[in-house]
Design an enzyme around this catalytic site. Structure first.
Site, PDB file in Angstrom:
ATOM      1  N   ASP A   1      -8.809  -4.257  -6.014  1.00  0.00           N
ATOM      2  CA  ASP A   1      -8.520  -3.653  -4.507  1.00  0.00           C
ATOM      3  C   ASP A   1      -9.156  -2.074  -4.461  1.00  0.00           C
ATOM      4  OD1 ASP A   1      -6.896  -1.902  -2.696  1.00  0.00           O
ATOM      5  OD2 ASP A   1      -5.183  -3.553  -3.295  1.00  0.00           O
TER       6      ASP A   1
ATOM      7  N   HIS B   1      -7.431  -5.614  -0.517  1.00  0.00           N
ATOM      8  CA  HIS B   1      -6.440  -4.984  -0.393  1.00  0.00           C
ATOM      9  C   HIS B   1      -5.137  -5.519  -0.176  1.00  0.00           C
ATOM     10  CE1 HIS B   1      -4.051  -1.225  -0.341  1.00  0.00           C
ATOM     11  NE2 HIS B   1      -3.767  -1.192   1.173  1.00  0.00           N
TER      12      HIS B   1
ATOM     13  N   SER C   1       0.705  -1.284  -0.160  1.00  0.00           N
ATOM     14  CA  SER C   1      -0.207  -0.118  -0.030  1.00  0.00           C
ATOM     15  C   SER C   1       0.971   1.219   0.182  1.00  0.00           C
ATOM     16  CB  SER C   1      -0.943  -0.069   1.141  1.00  0.00           C
ATOM     17  OG  SER C   1      -2.063   0.754   0.994  1.00  0.00           O
TER      18      SER C   1
END
Length: 523
Positions: free
Chosen positions: A463, A491, A237
């Protein structure tokens, strides 16, 4: 939750409820995977990130020459601290202390070096992530590397940014973020201003020196202190933004880099927030499609009905917050956050179905629990510095999306077009940096990292927090980028038990053999 995005975090480990044994971690589901970069409409012009000089500046020699002293941590891992300059442009102007933890290699494989891990955020503690997730990494990887978690500057145990008390954070999370009139708009602005003022008062000069560029330079200091010529790294991320920044600044020192759940550094704050809103819309559609096939789905029997019932629930809670099993009532903003939280991972979908069932019956306990989990609120009402660091880094890395409520109001239609259910919320969330006390030092940029070894970028098609198009764009920018596409939900992808993704990434980490660009992995 957010990097280019203000208000939502991007960290895979930040999604509460994540399986600690699994290193956590858009476009329509029917979109064919592609390895080419796809610019996002509305992005501001982005300039290339230029590398730093290859040599170590004389003014930084003392920092690069430190000796690490590892001590046993409370959890059984080893911990150390080291110094870095507060301001790299003025190394003699004072320094700050950073904390790292490691799980030494078990010696079962030929040692490669250290593998730095970052779970995202910005604001996620890499030390806590290491302690929770190290055991879930591949046995070969654990044998070949010392796994290392470095809390970035301003985060966790590394000179943390401070802002609000727990009680004031409770009030902050409850403020209406979709104002219907001037009074509610004024209340939101006041809340954003109070947050910014509290951070300035509690954090002082540090607030101007928690940028991603500075954190990437800190990682290079640690790389040298660990004795590695090149940086080996897994970032999830926001950790992909940090890793890509490192690659752009130090391309010759790139070892084996994995960027999972990629961010697109070329986007400005408006485009980033708007496209992320679209990512959560895609995730909601996937949840709704699954839910309506089940008996007792709380949002109906068709996908259209699911969206209508969600909107109606939010509207009802906006008018009358729901009672919970505590003295706190569930507000619309917390209800929205609770739904968003459950979009991060499929294993949270059953909890969301139960929470929505209860909320429609007048009990907000389940959605408040999900909202609290998003913010990492502890049972005693305290909060970690996750959200404080998140805002501080975001507001420094990019100029604010909006300067005043009128700017948000003009942008709301575009946000709602991207995301009918979450767009308005995310447009108003992006106002917060407009009141920040420190001017942004970063800007949209592309990362080429010319001459770097192959860099693996992983993108998940549905996602919610880092839309798949971002991974396509980053892989296309990087001269040596190799894109892995995971046609799945949730995610991030690596470490979530997909044999195709995990096998390709582990092979790369252990042998240096990068997958072919465009590898596609089915759910």
């Amino acid at each position: 939750m957010a990097g280019a995005v203000t208000g939502l975090l991007l960290g895979g480990c930040s999604a509460p409820g994540a399986d600690p044994a699994s290193p956590p971690s858009s476009g329509p589901a029917s979109a064919p995977p592609s390895s080419s970069a796809r610019p996002v409409a509305g992005a501001a012009p982005a300039t290339p990130l230029e590398p730093l000089p290859a040599g170590i500046p004389a003014a930084l020699a003392g920092y690069y020459g430190q000796k690490l002293s590892w001590q046993s941590c409370d959890t059984g891992f080893e911990c150390t601290t080291f110094k870095v300059p507060l301001d790299y442009a003025n190394p003699g102007g004072g320094d700050i202390s950073l904390t790292a933890a490691r799980r030494p290699s078990d010696g079962s494989s030929k040692r490669i070096g250290s593998l730095l891990l970052n779970p995202g955020g910005p604001g996620g503690s890499a030390v806590e992530y290491l302690e929770a997730a190290a055991g879930g990494y591949d046995t070969g990887v654990r044998g070949a590397y010392d796994l290392v978690g470095l809390d970035p500057r301003g985060v966790g145990r590394s000179s943390p940014v401070g802002c609000l008390s727990g009680e004031r954070m409770d009030a902050y999370t409850a403020v209406d973020i979709t104002p219907d009139d001037q009074a509610e708009t004024d209340a939101l602005v006041k809340s954003d201003q109070e947050f910014a003022d509290a951070c300035r008062q509690a954090s002082g000069d540090l607030l101007g020196h928690v940028s991603t560029v500075e954190a990437a330079r800190d990682m290079d200091v640690l790389r040298a202190l660990l004795g590695d010529d090149q940086l080996h790294y897994v970032g999830k991320s926001y950790g992909t933004y940090l890793g890509a920044t490192y690659a752009g600044l130090f391309p010759a020192r790139v070892g084996r880099l994995v960027l999972d759940g990629a961010m697109d550094p070329s986007l400005d704050s408006v485009a980033g927030n708007r496209t992320q809103a679209g990512g959560f819309e895609t995730a909601w559609a996937a949840f709704a499609k699954d839910c309506v096939k089940r008996d007792g789905c709380p949002v109906g029997t068709t996908e259209q009905q699911a969206g209508e019932r969600l909107d109606a629930l939010f509207k009802s809670i906006d008018s009358q917050p729901l009672a919970t099993n505590s003295d706190r009532r569930l507000t619309e903003s917390q209800a929205t956050t609770g739904v968003i939280e459950a979009m991060y991972a499929e294993f949270l979908w059953p909890e969301l179905r139960s929470a929505l069932t209860d909320a429609r019956a007048g009990d907000g306990t389940g959605l408040l629990k999900l909202s609290d989990s998003y913010y990492n609120r502890a049972d005693d009402g305290s909060y970690p510095n996750l959200m404080f660091a998140n805002m501080a880094v975001n507001c420094l890395d990019l100029p604010a999306a909006f300067a005043a409520p009128a700017d948000v109001q003009r942008a709301v239609p575009d946000f709602e077009q991207a995301s009918p259910h979450f767009g308005r919320d995310m447009a108003w969330m992006a106002l917060a940096c407009g009141y920040w006390s420190v001017a942004a030092t970063g800007a949209p940029h592309t990362v080429r990292a010319a001459g770097a070894a192959p860099i693996v970028v992983v993108g998940t098609v549905r996602d919610p927090a880092t839309p798949y198009a971002w991974a396509q764009s980053l892989a296309g920018q990087l001269e040596s980028g190799r894109l892995i596409t995971y046609d799945g939900d949730g995610h991030t992808a690596y470490g979530r038990h997909n044999a195709c993704v995990d096998g390709a990434v582990n092979r790369y980490l252990l042998t240096g053999q990068a997958p072919d660009n465009g590898l596609s992995c089915a759910k």
